[in-house]
Motif scaffolding. Sequence first.
Motif, mmCIF file in Angstrom:
data_model
loop_
_atom_site.group_PDB
_atom_site.id
_atom_site.type_symbol
_atom_site.label_atom_id
_atom_site.label_comp_id
_atom_site.label_asym_id
_atom_site.label_seq_id
_atom_site.Cartn_x
_atom_site.Cartn_y
_atom_site.Cartn_z
ATOM 1 N N ASP A 41 0.822 -1.295 0.182
ATOM 2 C CA ASP A 41 -0.340 0.000 -0.148
ATOM 3 C C ASP A 41 0.882 1.043 0.238
ATOM 4 N N ILE A 42 1.777 0.550 0.443
ATOM 5 C CA ILE A 42 2.919 2.209 0.693
ATOM 6 C C ILE A 42 3.482 2.172 -0.311
ATOM 7 N N ALA A 43 4.227 1.607 -1.360
ATOM 8 C CA ALA A 43 4.808 1.689 -2.062
ATOM 9 C C ALA A 43 3.870 1.995 -3.411
ATOM 10 N N LEU A 44 2.767 1.800 -3.432
ATOM 11 C CA LEU A 44 1.602 2.100 -4.681
ATOM 12 C C LEU A 44 1.368 3.451 -4.441
ATOM 13 N N ASP A 45 1.160 4.163 -2.717
ATOM 14 C CA ASP A 45 0.761 4.975 -2.470
ATOM 15 C C ASP A 45 1.932 6.568 -3.580
ATOM 16 N N ILE A 46 3.018 5.797 -2.803
ATOM 17 C CA ILE A 46 4.085 6.890 -2.742
ATOM 18 C C ILE A 46 4.346 7.061 -4.948
ATOM 19 N N VAL A 47 4.045 5.765 -5.486
ATOM 20 C CA VAL A 47 4.664 5.049 -7.219
ATOM 21 C C VAL A 47 3.935 5.943 -7.336
ATOM 22 N N LEU A 48 2.881 6.783 -6.920
ATOM 23 C CA LEU A 48 1.206 7.317 -8.120
ATOM 24 C C LEU A 48 1.686 9.105 -7.675
ATOM 25 N N ARG A 49 2.065 9.401 -6.378
ATOM 26 C CA ARG A 49 3.158 10.546 -5.766
ATOM 27 C C ARG A 49 3.966 10.910 -7.018
#
Length: 367
Positions: A59-67
Motif C-alpha cells: 500500500d505504501i509503495a503504490l501510494d508513493i509511486v502514484l505520487r
Amino acid sequence: MIRKIWLIPVLVAGLVWLSAFRGGNEEKEVKKKVFTVVLDAGHGGHDPGKVANGVNEKDIALDIVLRIGKELEKYDDIKVVYTRKTDKFVNLYVRGKIANEANADLFVSVHCNAHHSNASGSETYVLGLHANRQNFEVAKAENEVIYLEENHEANYAGYDINSPESVIGLTIMQEEFLGQSIQLAKKLQDNFSVKLKRKNRGVKQAGFIVLHQTFMPSVLIETGFITNKTEKSYLASTKGKSEVAANIAGAIIEYKKELTSNIAVDDLPLIPDPDTGVVPASGVVFKVQVAAGANRIEPKRYNFRGLDPISLEQAGSVYRYFYGNTTNYEEARKLQREAKEKGYKEAYIVAYRNGERISVDEARKGR
Ligand SMILES: [Zn+2]
C-alpha cells in the motif's frame, strides 16, 4: 481542360504527401525527446510484501509511486508507465516486460524494508552480486514473491532464491546499464539524506529478479523500514509519502537532465585530445562521439553498452565520450555503424589533427 483536371489530383496528392512528410518528421522529433519512466510499485494483490505495525508494504509503495507519477506527468517530455496503478498482483517478469515493451529509459521499483532489529533508513539497489549477507537477505525477501506466482519454475528457469551463486547469471544483462543505474541511485540517496535528512544506507548491489528483467537503467528503492515505529509512522503519513515521492521524482528529473544535456555542445572550447595512444603519420585521427553530458562517467565498456575502447574528453563543463580511434575514415564509418547498432543512434564521426579538433572534411582532404 484535360490538363487542368489532371493537375488538381496531382496537386492534392502533392499536398497530402508534403503534410504527411512533415507530420512524420514532427512525430519523429517528439518521439526522440520523450523520456519514458516505468514506475513499479512493489508487490500488490495477494502479495502484501512486508507487513508490520499495521501497515502493508504494497500500500505504501503504490501510494508513493502514484505520487511520483503525478510529479513526473507535469513534464511534457516525460512519459510515465505504471506496472500497476491499483492493488493487484503482477508477476515479476511481467513488470520487466511492461518496461521493455514501453522501450523505457528508466525503471524505478519502490519498496519498503523490514528487519527484526530497529534498523532504519533508505537504500537504493542496482542489480549486481550480493556484496554481503545483508544485501542478499534484502534481495531474497523481495525475490520470494516468485513462489506466489503460478508457473514460476518455467518463468524463472530454475533460479534458486536461496543461493547467492544463482544470481551471477542474472547480473550480465544489466551490466551495460550499471553506470547509469548507479548515477540515478546516488541522486536518490543524496536527496533522501540531504533534503529529507533521513538515514542514508547508501547505494548497494544485490540480485533482484525484477531488476534483471529489464533492458534499461534500473533501480530498486527501499524507502524505509516499516518495522521501525518512527519510520513506519513517517512512511504511512501523507507528509512522509509525498516528501519521499517528491524527492524520488526530483532525482529522476535531475538524472534525465544530465543525460539529455548531450546536445549542442559543439560550440564549446576544445581542449587537446588526452588520448595519445595512437599518433598517425599524418597526425589525423577519427573517433566516434557516442555521448556527452555534465556528468563524468568512467570510460569503461560496461558504461557504454559494451563498446571498447572508450575515451573521454572534457570541454568546459561537458564531458564527451568517444568510441574507437583510427586513422582510416572507412574504419571510422564501421565504428560508427557499430555504435549505432548498440543504440547510440546519434553517434557521429569526429576528427583531430595533432590533438586539435578539425572538421571531418578537412581531415579527409588533408590525408
Ligand atoms: Zn518489497
